[in-house]
Design a protein around this motif. Sequence first.
Motif, short mmCIF file in Angstrom:
data_model
loop_
_atom_site.label_atom_id
_atom_site.label_comp_id
_atom_site.label_asym_id
_atom_site.label_seq_id
_atom_site.Cartn_x
_atom_site.Cartn_y
_atom_site.Cartn_z
N TYR A 64 0.23 -4.30 -4.30
CA TYR A 64 0.71 -5.10 -2.87
C TYR A 64 2.14 -4.56 -3.05
N ILE A 65 2.98 -4.17 -2.20
CA ILE A 65 4.40 -3.41 -2.37
C ILE A 65 5.09 -4.57 -2.51
N PHE A 66 6.06 -4.11 -3.94
CA PHE A 66 7.00 -4.98 -4.24
C PHE A 66 8.60 -4.49 -3.63
N TYR A 103 -9.97 0.30 0.86
CA TYR A 103 -8.20 -0.73 0.86
C TYR A 103 -8.52 -1.18 2.65
N GLN A 107 -3.12 -5.30 5.96
CA GLN A 107 -2.85 -6.68 6.09
C GLN A 107 -1.47 -7.04 6.57
N ASP A 148 1.15 -8.47 5.81
CA ASP A 148 2.23 -8.51 5.01
C ASP A 148 2.42 -7.05 4.12
N HIS A 149 1.05 -7.04 3.03
CA HIS A 149 0.43 -6.90 2.33
C HIS A 149 -0.70 -6.14 2.70
N ARG A 188 -0.42 1.24 -7.83
CA ARG A 188 1.28 -0.34 -7.23
C ARG A 188 2.44 1.03 -7.49
N ARG A 222 7.78 2.85 -0.80
CA ARG A 222 8.78 2.18 -0.40
C ARG A 222 9.74 1.92 0.42
#
Length: 274
Positions: free
Chosen positions: A119-121, A230, A233, A235-236, A260, A267
């Motif tokens: 996920y993008i943190f 991959y 989605q 939001d992720h 990750r 980001r």
Amino acid sequence: MKSFFRILKNVPKWGELVGKPARIYPSVAQAPLPKPPVPDLQSTLSKYLDYAKVIAIAKRVPIANTERAVQKFASQGSSIQRRLEQIAENEPNWINCFWLPEMYLSVRLALPVNTNPAYIFPQQAFKTRKDQIECKVKREKFDVAVERQAAVTRENITGHGIDNHLCALSTLAREAVADGKIDQPPELFTDPLFDELMRFPLSTSQVTTTVADTFLCYGPVVPDGYGSAYNLQNDHIIFAVSAFKRCAKTSAYAFKEAIRQSLIDMRELLAESS
């Protein structure tokens, strides 16, 4: 449905495809597509040499033999190129004649399932001027990488990628040797850098599904490689990473962590430089 099963019934088994041109089995309602072009030989060799230099630098091996092999094939490979062009005239898709049996069905490795979501943190704020300068340098390199990837993508989707072209030329060269038309394979295809360039240690592609709590994946195509599907989605992004446990050089966990961290870095980079 009956038409669908008729198509499946007529699809040959894998053993029947080895050494033979593959045929296309389009869906019943698919409209005809234009034939993919045969890339220009000189253009492919030029791109190949650029990629080979990157591998040579990474592995710290000389590039002189590869440069010499490319130069020789530029003049010797014209007959093989013409043979490929003849095949392209008579086939709806010359790529399938070589890609399916040579680059897909010939890989008989198992497909392990070893998945990890990534996920993008949230971003982290810069604390010093040095952090800002490093961000600018990273952003410039990131932009160059994006432009390069976009160019390669355009080449591939328009039929001008080098992998399918080189695969076809290599296959036709082996056939020419077997038929006695040439004495030995061209040096281009016996060069160690050619094997390394066509090895695909990283197999990655978008495998999207809209079914809730579901993701798709596949395994690596070489013993010391990775499979990385991959799924984009709202939001992720879900990544499904796989590697062979018996290989001491690879680690699915370490690769997952690298993906990750790269996503976090990108980001932050895009947020801070916007």
